[in-house]
Write a protein that holds these residues in place. Structure first.
Motif: not given
Ligand code: PLP
Length: 385
Positions: A30-33, A57-58, A239-241
């Motif tokens: 999951i890419h959170v940066s 991730t989106v 949308l959030g990752p």
């Protein structure tokens, strides 16, 4: 893995077959940066600059959905179904005219009436399953968007997508379809002539009642689609990752869930049609449903997981029936693996076209005999004097 060689079922099961390049893991991280290092020449060679416009991730979840919907221009994910739907209307200009289905998701109907009109959008609601009424409501050169929902919540009326697209296009308007309750497994509106497809991904696309998300898919990468992208970027509707990851996990099993849910919904519709305490079953898979012939033409792999029943004995008996279920969960929303029951008229309030004796059923993946027995017992208990 190319998108042409394998079926959608195979591509979705593997979320397009992407693996993590660092570990060779079959589930990408999951890419959170929220921010990204600039190149030494001050550029951004990866294309990623900041977390509001873009997230990997989106992107990955969007690629799965675009593949499922055969969306040439791609998909955009939003923080909710409403955020996705309203972005389409916000991409219009003040004074633009919209024709929308009279029977549609109640919160969007309320938003169109109370909010969109404040920004100068003019909206007319018609029974879009009546093509003559649709044709009469569309004003050539003035109407910019026709918005339909099929099957439409909570009566499951069917609008002929190809015919609606022809009417819209002749008048110079676009056709957008809220396809939440069909899902790409049962209907592919873009292949039938629609320009935009909207999903409350909160529902069956995710399928586990643990993510709020929305999606738009487009056929043409044109000026209007660019406006929609600008709206999402500017308003921060992405949308959030973590949610995108969960949605992607849900879509891996979409076909399996949908086929099972549709088969169970059909069995329940047939059995409940013969139930002495049920006055009417609304399900497009039943031959007596007014939209059945069109549904049989434009839907595939079954007729979806949603049905409604009108019980004998009116509103009191409907509410009492819902009060007596044990396996069904008495809750709003739809499309999850757990079956839900809801008295819709009490949530939709004044102005709703929903009959007061109607119970809406979202069919999950439980044992269909258990679901039937639960409803049978609740109907009997709900009708006891
Ligand atoms: C739930 C739903 C929406 C709205 O989606 P949210 O994710 O709740 O904002 C829109 N259309 C239909 C048909 C729905 O069922």
């Amino acid at each position: 893995m190319t998108a042409t060689k394998w079926t959608k079922r195979s591509l979705a099961a593997q979320a397009m077959g992407k693996i993590d390049p660092t570990t060779r893991g079959v589930v990408p991280p999951i890419h959170v940066s929220t921010t990204y290092i600039r190149d030494e020449d001050n550029g951004y060679s990866t294309g990623f600059i900041y977390g509001r416009p873009d997230n990997e991730t989106v992107h990955e979840a969007q690629a799965v959905l675009a593949m499922l919907e055969e969306a040439k221009a791609g998909a955009l994910l939003f923080g909710s179904g409403m955020a996705a739907a309203t972005a389409v209307f916000q991409a219009l200009s003040p004074g633009d005219h919209v024709v929308a289905s009279k029977v549609m998701y109640w919160a969007l109907r309320a938003w169109l009436l109370n909010e969109a009109t404040r920004w100068g959008i003019k909206v007319d609601f018609v029974e879009t399953d009546d093509l003559a009424a649709l044709k009469a409501a569309v004003k050539p050169g003035v109407t910019k968007l026709v918005w339909i929902e099929t099957p439409s919540n909570p009566l499951w009326t069917i609008t002929d997508i190809a015919a609606a697209a022809e009417i819209a296009h002749k008048a110079g308007a676009r056709l957008a379809v809220d396809s939440t309750c069909a899902s790409p497994v049962h209907t592919r509106p873009l292949t039938l002539g629609a320009d935009i497809v909207m999903h409350a991904a909160t529902k069956v696309l995710n399928g586990h009642s643990d993510v709020v998300a929305g999606a738009l898919c487009a056929r043409e990468d044109d000026e209007f689609w660019n406006r929609v992208k600008t709206v999402r970027k500017g308003q921060g509707g992405i949308l959030g990752p973590f949610e995108a990851y969960l949605l992607m996990r849900g879509m891996r099993t979409l076909h399996v869930r949908q086929e099972r849910q549709a088969a169970s919904a059909m069995a329940l519709a047939q059995r409940l049609s013969a139930h002495p305490l049920v006055a009417r079953v609304l399900y497009p898979g039943l031959p007596q449903h007014p939209g059945h012939d069109i549904a049989a033409r434009q839907m595939e792999n079954g007729f979806g997981f949603m049905l409604s029943v009108q019980v004998t004995g009116g509103e009191g008996a409907a509410i009492a029936t819902a009060a007596h279920v044990e396996l069904y969960k008495r809750a709003t929303s739809l499309g999850g693996v757990e079956s839900l029951i809801e008295h819709r008229a009490s949530i939709e309030g004044a102005g709703s076209p929903c009959p007061t004796d109607l119970l809406r059923l979202s069919t999950g993946i439980e044992d269909v005999d258990d679901l039937h027995d639960d409803l049978d017992r609740a109907l009997k208990a709900g009708h006891r004097p």
